[in-house]
Scaffold this motif. Sequence first.
Motif, PDB file in Angstrom:
ATOM      1  N   ARG A   1       0.850  -1.196   0.000  1.00  0.00           N
ATOM      2  CA  ARG A   1       0.000   0.000   0.000  1.00  0.00           C
ATOM      3  C   ARG A   1       0.887   1.247   0.000  1.00  0.00           C
ATOM      4  N   TYR A   2       0.502   2.198  -0.848  1.00  0.00           N
ATOM      5  CA  TYR A   2       1.243   3.459  -0.946  1.00  0.00           C
ATOM      6  C   TYR A   2       0.287   4.602  -0.630  1.00  0.00           C
ATOM      7  N   GLY A   3       0.676   5.479   0.269  1.00  0.00           N
ATOM      8  CA  GLY A   3      -0.202   6.560   0.680  1.00  0.00           C
ATOM      9  C   GLY A   3       0.501   7.899   0.749  1.00  0.00           C
ATOM     10  N   LEU A   4      -0.313   8.945   0.721  1.00  0.00           N
ATOM     11  CA  LEU A   4       0.173  10.319   0.772  1.00  0.00           C
ATOM     12  C   LEU A   4      -0.667  11.096   1.765  1.00  0.00           C
ATOM     13  N   ASP A   5      -0.021  11.871   2.636  1.00  0.00           N
ATOM     14  CA  ASP A   5      -0.699  12.836   3.512  1.00  0.00           C
ATOM     15  C   ASP A   5      -0.323  14.238   3.039  1.00  0.00           C
ATOM     16  N   TRP A   6      -1.325  15.022   2.678  1.00  0.00           N
ATOM     17  CA  TRP A   6      -1.079  16.379   2.189  1.00  0.00           C
ATOM     18  C   TRP A   6      -1.842  17.360   3.073  1.00  0.00           C
ATOM     19  N   THR A   7      -1.111  18.123   3.872  1.00  0.00           N
ATOM     20  CA  THR A   7      -1.720  19.137   4.734  1.00  0.00           C
ATOM     21  C   THR A   7      -1.942  20.390   3.892  1.00  0.00           C
ATOM     22  N   VAL A   8      -3.172  20.536   3.390  1.00  0.00           N
ATOM     23  CA  VAL A   8      -3.499  21.628   2.484  1.00  0.00           C
ATOM     24  C   VAL A   8      -3.525  22.963   3.221  1.00  0.00           C
ATOM     25  N   SER A   9      -4.042  22.929   4.457  1.00  0.00           N
ATOM     26  CA  SER A   9      -4.124  24.135   5.289  1.00  0.00           C
ATOM     27  C   SER A   9      -4.045  23.690   6.742  1.00  0.00           C
ATOM     28  N   PRO A  10      -4.008  24.614   7.673  1.00  0.00           N
ATOM     29  CA  PRO A  10      -3.954  24.198   9.085  1.00  0.00           C
ATOM     30  C   PRO A  10      -5.130  23.320   9.509  1.00  0.00           C
ATOM     31  N   ARG A  11      -6.261  23.345   8.775  1.00  0.00           N
ATOM     32  CA  ARG A  11      -7.423  22.566   9.180  1.00  0.00           C
ATOM     33  C   ARG A  11      -7.720  21.368   8.269  1.00  0.00           C
ATOM     34  N   TRP A  12      -7.209  21.347   7.042  1.00  0.00           N
ATOM     35  CA  TRP A  12      -7.580  20.307   6.082  1.00  0.00           C
ATOM     36  C   TRP A  12      -6.384  19.432   5.718  1.00  0.00           C
ATOM     37  N   VAL A  13      -6.606  18.105   5.721  1.00  0.00           N
ATOM     38  CA  VAL A  13      -5.588  17.133   5.305  1.00  0.00           C
ATOM     39  C   VAL A  13      -6.236  16.152   4.318  1.00  0.00           C
ATOM     40  N   ILE A  14      -5.579  15.917   3.185  1.00  0.00           N
ATOM     41  CA  ILE A  14      -6.064  14.971   2.176  1.00  0.00           C
ATOM     42  C   ILE A  14      -5.147  13.755   2.178  1.00  0.00           C
ATOM     43  N   ARG A  15      -5.745  12.539   2.201  1.00  0.00           N
ATOM     44  CA  ARG A  15      -4.953  11.304   2.322  1.00  0.00           C
ATOM     45  C   ARG A  15      -5.389  10.272   1.266  1.00  0.00           C
ATOM     46  N   PRO A  16      -4.827  10.305   0.055  1.00  0.00           N
ATOM     47  CA  PRO A  16      -5.101   9.252  -0.927  1.00  0.00           C
ATOM     48  C   PRO A  16      -4.207   8.035  -0.703  1.00  0.00           C
ATOM     49  N   THR A  17      -4.718   6.851  -1.043  1.00  0.00           N
ATOM     50  CA  THR A  17      -3.974   5.592  -0.891  1.00  0.00           C
ATOM     51  C   THR A  17      -4.267   4.678  -2.086  1.00  0.00           C
ATOM     52  N   ILE A  18      -3.248   3.992  -2.561  1.00  0.00           N
ATOM     53  CA  ILE A  18      -3.394   2.952  -3.587  1.00  0.00           C
ATOM     54  C   ILE A  18      -2.855   1.647  -3.004  1.00  0.00           C
ATOM     55  N   SER A  19      -3.608   0.563  -3.196  1.00  0.00           N
ATOM     56  CA  SER A  19      -3.156  -0.723  -2.651  1.00  0.00           C
ATOM     57  C   SER A  19      -3.205  -1.814  -3.714  1.00  0.00           C
ATOM     58  N   TRP A  20      -2.309  -2.785  -3.577  1.00  0.00           N
ATOM     59  CA  TRP A  20      -2.232  -3.977  -4.435  1.00  0.00           C
ATOM     60  C   TRP A  20      -2.157  -5.199  -3.537  1.00  0.00           C
ATOM     61  N   ILE A  21      -3.025  -6.184  -3.810  1.00  0.00           N
ATOM     62  CA  ILE A  21      -3.052  -7.413  -3.022  1.00  0.00           C
ATOM     63  C   ILE A  21      -2.911  -8.598  -3.969  1.00  0.00           C
ATOM     64  N   GLU A  22      -1.964  -9.480  -3.693  1.00  0.00           N
ATOM     65  CA  GLU A  22      -1.597 -10.555  -4.618  1.00  0.00           C
ATOM     66  C   GLU A  22      -2.541 -11.762  -4.491  1.00  0.00           C
ATOM     67  N   TRP A  23      -3.816 -11.567  -4.855  1.00  0.00           N
ATOM     68  CA  TRP A  23      -4.766 -12.665  -4.757  1.00  0.00           C
ATOM     69  C   TRP A  23      -4.617 -13.683  -5.877  1.00  0.00           C
ATOM     70  N   SER A  24      -3.726 -13.426  -6.849  1.00  0.00           N
ATOM     71  CA  SER A  24      -3.497 -14.407  -7.910  1.00  0.00           C
ATOM     72  C   SER A  24      -2.887 -15.696  -7.369  1.00  0.00           C
ATOM     73  N   LEU A  25      -2.420 -15.707  -6.118  1.00  0.00           N
ATOM     74  CA  LEU A  25      -1.911 -16.946  -5.522  1.00  0.00           C
ATOM     75  C   LEU A  25      -3.034 -17.944  -5.243  1.00  0.00           C
ATOM     76  N   MET A  26      -4.287 -17.476  -5.254  1.00  0.00           N
ATOM     77  CA  MET A  26      -5.414 -18.369  -5.008  1.00  0.00           C
ATOM     78  C   MET A  26      -5.838 -19.022  -6.325  1.00  0.00           C
ATOM     79  N   GLU A  27      -5.065 -20.030  -6.750  1.00  0.00           N
ATOM     80  CA  GLU A  27      -5.380 -20.732  -7.991  1.00  0.00           C
ATOM     81  C   GLU A  27      -6.413 -21.834  -7.761  1.00  0.00           C
ATOM     82  N   ARG A  28      -6.257 -22.568  -6.672  1.00  0.00           N
ATOM     83  CA  ARG A  28      -7.199 -23.626  -6.326  1.00  0.00           C
ATOM     84  C   ARG A  28      -7.358 -23.641  -4.806  1.00  0.00           C
ATOM     85  N   GLN A  29      -8.492 -24.146  -4.341  1.00  0.00           N
ATOM     86  CA  GLN A  29      -8.714 -24.307  -2.912  1.00  0.00           C
ATOM     87  C   GLN A  29      -9.036 -25.775  -2.654  1.00  0.00           C
ATOM     88  N   LYS A  30      -8.260 -26.396  -1.758  1.00  0.00           N
ATOM     89  CA  LYS A  30      -8.364 -27.834  -1.553  1.00  0.00           C
ATOM     90  C   LYS A  30      -8.614 -28.182  -0.092  1.00  0.00           C
TER      91      LYS A  30
END
Length: 233
Positions: free
Chosen positions: A116-145
């Motif tokens: 997960r990669y994230g950013l905290d941007w303090t736009v002003s003394p009162r406002w903070v914007i926090r976008p995040t991008i995540s990647w999860i390797e679910w391709s390992l679930m080929e079969r369930q036994k």
Amino acid sequence: LGVSYRDSGLSLGVAPVMNFASLSTITARNPDGSDRVIDDAGRLAEGRMFVDDATDQQLGMVVGLRYDGPDGLAFGLTWQREVLYQLKGQGRLTLGTAEETVIDARIDLPMAQAIRYGLDWTVSPRWVIRPTISWIEWSLMERQKAVNLSNGDSLMDLPREWSDAWAGRLCVDYLVSEWLRLTVGGVYELGVTPPRTFDPGSSESNNWELAVGGSYQLSPALRISSSFTWQQF
């Protein structure tokens, strides 16, 4: 556990996580691998395999790196380690009209690694914007036994063929005062299950979330937080 070097703005954190998992499942299966309910003679061909309260414990870990830069910008990167559960419990197997068989069974359930990669941007003394991008390797679930613990025979073999999951998140903080912070946020995540192997039991699909929350600084050393999240598939 964390350490930071203030002059550089870099911080490193490690969080060990002890996971306790339990699973009960039921699924239809036929000895010949087909999905027929009735055989050619009109007899019940479908089977049932029920595993009751299979459990396991595994140690996970999250490692994070953060950089606090100039102009109110901070960047974060985390890695969550893959965990493989080997859930063991009592299996009850019924094929067609045969008598039920009770056996010791195991279901392997991998939990994917995530970045997960994230950013905290303090736009002003009162406002903070926090976008995040995540990647999860679910391709390992080929079969369930599921297997018979006594002889290793397969009791259940379900194709999954999942793909990796991507998600984007955006949170906005409003600092009411130095003690009180309010937050609203949203997430959109791509599902990993292809239509040919979709299983409603996995509770998995494209989904979105909306959340509201807040935190209050009770004292210089103690803060309390609460939030509510709605997730829609």
